[in-house]
Design an enzyme around this catalytic site. Structure first.
Site, PDB file in Angstrom:
ATOM      1  N   LYS A 142      33.500 -68.233 -33.239  1.00  0.00           N
ATOM      2  CA  LYS A 142      32.034 -68.127 -33.156  1.00  0.00           C
ATOM      3  C   LYS A 142      31.455 -69.068 -32.089  1.00  0.00           C
ATOM      4  O   LYS A 142      30.631 -68.668 -31.255  1.00  0.00           O
ATOM      5  CB  LYS A 142      31.417 -68.453 -34.525  1.00  0.00           C
ATOM      6  CG  LYS A 142      29.947 -68.761 -34.521  1.00  0.00           C
ATOM      7  CD  LYS A 142      29.087 -67.551 -34.213  1.00  0.00           C
ATOM      8  CE  LYS A 142      27.696 -67.970 -33.779  1.00  0.00           C
ATOM      9  NZ  LYS A 142      26.666 -67.009 -34.017  1.00  0.00           N
ATOM     10  N   CYS A 190      21.158 -71.216 -30.557  1.00  0.00           N
ATOM     11  CA  CYS A 190      22.579 -70.861 -30.613  1.00  0.00           C
ATOM     12  C   CYS A 190      23.285 -71.276 -29.338  1.00  0.00           C
ATOM     13  O   CYS A 190      24.088 -72.196 -29.334  1.00  0.00           O
ATOM     14  CB  CYS A 190      22.700 -69.358 -30.805  1.00  0.00           C
ATOM     15  SG  CYS A 190      21.622 -68.754 -32.102  1.00  0.00           S
TER      16      CYS A 190
HETATM   17  N1  SAJ Z   1      19.530 -65.950 -20.692  1.00  0.00           N
HETATM   18  C1  SAJ Z   1      19.525 -66.114 -19.313  1.00  0.00           C
HETATM   19  N2  SAJ Z   1      20.185 -65.213 -18.541  1.00  0.00           N
HETATM   20  C2  SAJ Z   1      20.859 -64.151 -19.079  1.00  0.00           C
HETATM   21  C3  SAJ Z   1      20.876 -63.993 -20.487  1.00  0.00           C
HETATM   22  C4  SAJ Z   1      20.201 -64.902 -21.275  1.00  0.00           C
HETATM   23  O1  SAJ Z   1      18.926 -67.057 -18.776  1.00  0.00           O
HETATM   24  O2  SAJ Z   1      21.408 -63.378 -18.298  1.00  0.00           O
HETATM   25  C5  SAJ Z   1      18.822 -66.923 -21.565  1.00  0.00           C
HETATM   26  C6  SAJ Z   1      17.729 -66.291 -22.430  1.00  0.00           C
HETATM   27  O3  SAJ Z   1      16.526 -66.169 -21.715  1.00  0.00           O
HETATM   28  C7  SAJ Z   1      17.650 -67.283 -23.569  1.00  0.00           C
HETATM   29  C8  SAJ Z   1      19.084 -67.761 -23.731  1.00  0.00           C
HETATM   30  O4  SAJ Z   1      19.731 -67.448 -22.519  1.00  0.00           O
HETATM   31  O5  SAJ Z   1      16.840 -68.402 -23.249  1.00  0.00           O
HETATM   32  C9  SAJ Z   1      19.856 -67.155 -24.896  1.00  0.00           C
HETATM   33  O6  SAJ Z   1      19.463 -65.836 -25.137  1.00  0.00           O
HETATM   34  P1  SAJ Z   1      20.441 -64.645 -25.555  1.00  0.00           P
HETATM   35  O7  SAJ Z   1      19.582 -63.468 -25.711  1.00  0.00           O
HETATM   36  O8  SAJ Z   1      21.564 -64.525 -24.604  1.00  0.00           O
HETATM   37  O9  SAJ Z   1      21.108 -65.135 -26.917  1.00  0.00           O
HETATM   38  P2  SAJ Z   1      20.530 -65.711 -28.332  1.00  0.00           P
HETATM   39  O10 SAJ Z   1      20.598 -67.213 -28.269  1.00  0.00           O
HETATM   40  O11 SAJ Z   1      19.234 -65.100 -28.681  1.00  0.00           O
HETATM   41  O12 SAJ Z   1      21.651 -65.190 -29.345  1.00  0.00           O
HETATM   42  C10 SAJ Z   1      23.003 -65.599 -29.188  1.00  0.00           C
HETATM   43  C11 SAJ Z   1      23.904 -64.354 -29.159  1.00  0.00           C
HETATM   44  N3  SAJ Z   1      25.254 -64.717 -28.717  1.00  0.00           N
HETATM   45  C12 SAJ Z   1      25.873 -64.086 -27.709  1.00  0.00           C
HETATM   46  O13 SAJ Z   1      25.382 -63.211 -27.056  1.00  0.00           O
HETATM   47  C13 SAJ Z   1      27.271 -64.540 -27.414  1.00  0.00           C
HETATM   48  C14 SAJ Z   1      23.927 -63.721 -30.555  1.00  0.00           C
HETATM   49  O14 SAJ Z   1      24.848 -62.656 -30.580  1.00  0.00           O
HETATM   50  C15 SAJ Z   1      24.342 -64.766 -31.608  1.00  0.00           C
HETATM   51  O15 SAJ Z   1      24.287 -64.228 -32.908  1.00  0.00           O
HETATM   52  C16 SAJ Z   1      23.352 -65.906 -31.545  1.00  0.00           C
HETATM   53  O16 SAJ Z   1      23.382 -66.468 -30.238  1.00  0.00           O
HETATM   54  C17 SAJ Z   1      23.761 -66.914 -32.610  1.00  0.00           C
HETATM   55  O17 SAJ Z   1      23.131 -66.938 -33.682  1.00  0.00           O
HETATM   56  O18 SAJ Z   1      24.718 -67.646 -32.417  1.00  0.00           O
END
Ligand code: SAJ
Length: 407
Positions: free
Chosen positions: A203, A257
């Site tokens: 995880k 996360c």
């Molecule tokens: N972000 C970027 N560039 C990207 C993608 C995301 O800057 O290309 C930023 C987003 O704007 C945000 C952050 O990263 O600030 C995280 O956003 P996210 O949508 O990628 O992920 P989370 O934090 O909302 O959810 C994550 C997910 N994990 C993965 O994709 C590996 C989700 O599946 C998990 O369940 C969650 O963490 C968790 O609870 O751990």
């Protein structure tokens, strides 16, 4: 199995409890926050999420109960926050430990305790097992222990609960299979059964993978800015390669996360977690980078009054109302420290006042600023892009395709 007690009704616990209940499992949801429990008992959900209201209504019709009490039952699902200690970078297991302690006071012999909260590898051995043993239980005989980390993404939680693959870590195959069957009541994805340590690590590794890949995109944005290259075009072209899939740069990584879990590995394996630490530093540096760009753009456009610069978007990502670890809040903090003055901010998902200059009306926000910094790619701003005409726009999320300033 008679009924399950979901402990912790936050962003993960609530939808999980509702999902079980909607699929015919008898569920009692417990949270020590009385206000939250009262809100749920008054028939209202505690946060916005696609499909959550419908799921809530369905679960209520199937008889889900919410209480501040822990109940005596066969299966407990613990879904409480696991922050990290800012100084040591190690996990702070206090909420998991206190939830398990409360469960121990009421649970009968034969019960299974499932930890859903994300934890660093070894946390269950170091902090959870001792709590169970201190209560006179023999793990594997009196109480079974399982780790079933969730994977759902805010914004698409309800869909992902049903269709994502899951991991179940257990001491014995038999208990792992039993809990697998329970989750299979709603989960249509593959459910892999493994041991607890592997489930804990996989995880954390998933979120760390994403953090590192976002950091790569952010570092490219800085390199390209320094030498006048278009990072978005370069990523678009590079991604045509069949084995390249670069993510998007942005104003930073927020949420509870991806910006937290990699620290667990840095804290526990200092000296080994090198790329992981570098990635964390790069992503954490992005709000400061945005601030530098704001200064440059202000200078270029002769804007001298910081109170005429407004941030659009306070949540950590698009179309959610969650502001945990949000880059916008970090940027506001830096702006206050370095530039002073009252900075206007607007977010269609946030009405609770988070900063002095927050404005809850979009028209009023637009009237009060000359420069708009887009920090979050809400659908709302994509639909209202035309209304930014006449403003200096700095789009850190690359959502507006006109001639605007980018990272
Ligand atoms: N972000 C970027 N560039 C990207 C993608 C995301 O800057 O290309 C930023 C987003 O704007 C945000 C952050 O990263 O600030 C995280 O956003 P996210 O949508 O990628 O992920 P989370 O934090 O909302 O959810 C994550 C997910 N994990 C993965 O994709 C590996 C989700 O599946 C998990 O369940 C969650 O963490 C968790 O609870 O751990």
């Amino acid at each position: 199995m008679s009924r399950i007690n979901v402990v912790g009704l936050g962003y993960i616990g609530l939808p999980t409890a509702l999902m079980f209940a909607s699929h015919g499992v008898e569920v009692v949801g417990t949270d020590y926050n009385k206000e939250l429990v009262d809100t749920l008992n008054a028939g209202k959900t505690t946060f916005e999420e696609e499909g959550l209201s419908e799921l809530f209504a369905n679960a209520l019709s199937k008889g889900i109960k919410f209480t501040t009490e822990y109940i005596s039952t066969d299966v407990y699902i613990v879904s409480v926050p696991t922050p990290y200690d800012k100084a040591s970078k190690k996990i702070d297991p206090k909420y998991v430990v206190s939830a398990v302690k409360s469960v121990m006071e009421v649970c009968p012999k034969g019960a299974t305790v499932v930890i859903e909260s994300t934890v660093s590898p070894g946390t269950i051995d170091r902090f959870v097992r001792p709590v169970i043993e201190e209560n006179g239980f023999v793990i594997g005989e009196d109480i079974n222990l399982v780790h079933a980390p969730e994977r759902i993404i805010p914004g698409n939680m309800v869909y992902e609960l049903e269709y994502n693959s899951r991991t179940i870590g257990a001491d014995s195959r038999e208990i792992g299979e039993m809990i697998k069957m329970l989750y299979a009541s709603f989960c249509k994805g593959e459910i892999v059964v493994t041991d607890i340590r592997t489930a804990e690590m996989s995880k954390v590794v998933e979120n760390t993978f994403r953090d590192i890949n976002i950091a790569f995109a952010n570092e490219l944005a800085k390199i390209c800015r320094s030498d006048n290259m278009d990072v978005y075009e370069i990523i678009r072209i590079a991604n045509k390669h069949p084995r390249v899939n670069i993510l998007q740069p942005g104003p930073g990584v927020g949420g509870h996360c991806i910006s937290v879990d990699p620290w667990f590995l840095v804290g526990d394996y200092p000296g080994l977690a090198n790329i992981i630490l570098a990635a964390r530093k790069i992503n954490d540096s992005m709000p400061e980078f945005v601030l530098e760009r704001i200064r440059e753009i202000m200078d270029e456009n002769g804007i001298t009054d910081i109170s005429r610069v407004g941030l659009y978007g306070l949540t950590y990502k698009e179309d959610v109302d969650d502001v945990r670890e949000s880059p916008s809040l970090q940027l506001l903090d830096s702006m206050r420290r370095h530039l002073g003055g009252k900075i206007s901010a607007y977010d269609p998902f946030v009405t609770k006042k988070l900063c002095e200059g927050q404005i809850n009306d979009f028209d009023e926000f637009l009237d009060s600023v000359d420069m708009v910094v887009i920090m979050t790619a809400h659908t709302h701003i994509k639909e209202n892009a035309a209304r930014l005409k006449g403003k200096v726009v700095f789009d850190t999320k690359n959502v507006i395709f006109d001639d605007v300033y980018k990272l």
